[in-house]
Design a protein around this motif. Structure first.
Motif, PDB file in Angstrom:
ATOM      1  N   ALA A   1       0.833  -1.206   0.000  1.00 35.03           N
ATOM      2  CA  ALA A   1       0.000   0.000   0.000  1.00 35.03           C
ATOM      3  C   ALA A   1       0.869   1.259   0.000  1.00 35.03           C
ATOM      4  N   MET A   2       1.966   1.231   0.787  1.00 37.27           N
ATOM      5  CA  MET A   2       2.844   2.402   0.830  1.00 37.27           C
ATOM      6  C   MET A   2       3.534   2.612  -0.511  1.00 37.27           C
ATOM      7  N   GLU A   3       3.961   1.535  -1.150  1.00 42.61           N
ATOM      8  CA  GLU A   3       4.592   1.696  -2.466  1.00 42.61           C
ATOM      9  C   GLU A   3       3.610   2.308  -3.459  1.00 42.61           C
ATOM     10  N   ASN A   4       2.351   1.847  -3.446  1.00 40.65           N
ATOM     11  CA  ASN A   4       1.351   2.462  -4.320  1.00 40.65           C
ATOM     12  C   ASN A   4       1.235   3.955  -4.030  1.00 40.65           C
ATOM     13  N   MET A   5       1.252   4.291  -2.748  1.00 33.35           N
ATOM     14  CA  MET A   5       1.129   5.693  -2.354  1.00 33.35           C
ATOM     15  C   MET A   5       2.329   6.508  -2.845  1.00 33.35           C
TER      16      MET A   5
END
Length: 188
Positions: A113-117
């Motif tokens: 999720a953080m990488e997507n962000m």
């Protein structure tokens, strides 16, 4: 090259930010991209804690820096002793992603999720930098107590698995360092 791959190849860790706030529209887009990350069995175990309060960021910064200075890792102690060292690089925004450790793959889900962000951020011209110091600090009893003292409380049973700072880059994105081309084995 398509736009998605171009964005991925453009992403860098930014360590120098302008003080300007990130707008609500940009933040909403980044959070939506994060919520669309894959998760084990579609559990979507994450919770996003967004910190915009400069005083709160500074207090968390000071405590994370002290954790570096007290660390058993020599390189962290040395970095923290450098004049002007700033764990969060004066970024105006931090996001901490937490989850229940009982989820099937909480750490991986939050990291994805953080990488997507972070990829959404670069597509909007926003810089980001992973902030592992948050998880290191929270892993200590002192850290958990300081988080409570600062009012940084996660949902019941959650622990932080990913954190990053975001802001408008002070300088253009740097060129990519050389990448290891000998890290692939293809089995045919």
């Amino acid at each position: 090259m398509n736009e998605t791959i171009s964005t991925i190849l453009r992403r860098r860790s930014v360590r120098s930010f302008l003080p300007d706030a990130i707008g609500q529209d940009e933040l909403d887009q980044m959070l939506e991209a994060a919520r669309y990350a894959p998760s084990a069995m579609n559990q979507q175990p994450w919770h996003f804690t967004v910190i915009r309060n400069p005083e709160l960021l500074l207090k968390l910064e000071d405590n994370c820096k002290s954790a570096f200075l007290e660390s058993n890792v020599a390189v962290l102690r040395e970095v923290a002793k450098q004049e002007g060292f700033c764990v969060f690089y004066h970024a105006p925004l931090m996001v901490i992603i937490s989850a229940d450790p009982g989820a099937i793959a909480a750490q991986y889900d939050c990291t994805l999720a953080m990488e997507n962000m972070m990829l959404a951020a670069v597509s909007l011209g926003i810089g980001s930098c992973w902030a592992h110091a948050v998880m290191m600090f929270h892993a200590t009893e002192k850290g958990k107590a300081i988080f409570r003292e600062l009012g940084l409380i996660f949902p019941e049973g959650h622990q932080p698995y990913a954190a990053a700072v975001f802001g408008w880059p002070e300088e253009p994105y740097p060129e990519a360092p050389p990448k290891n081309a000998d890290c692939v084995t293809i089995m045919e």
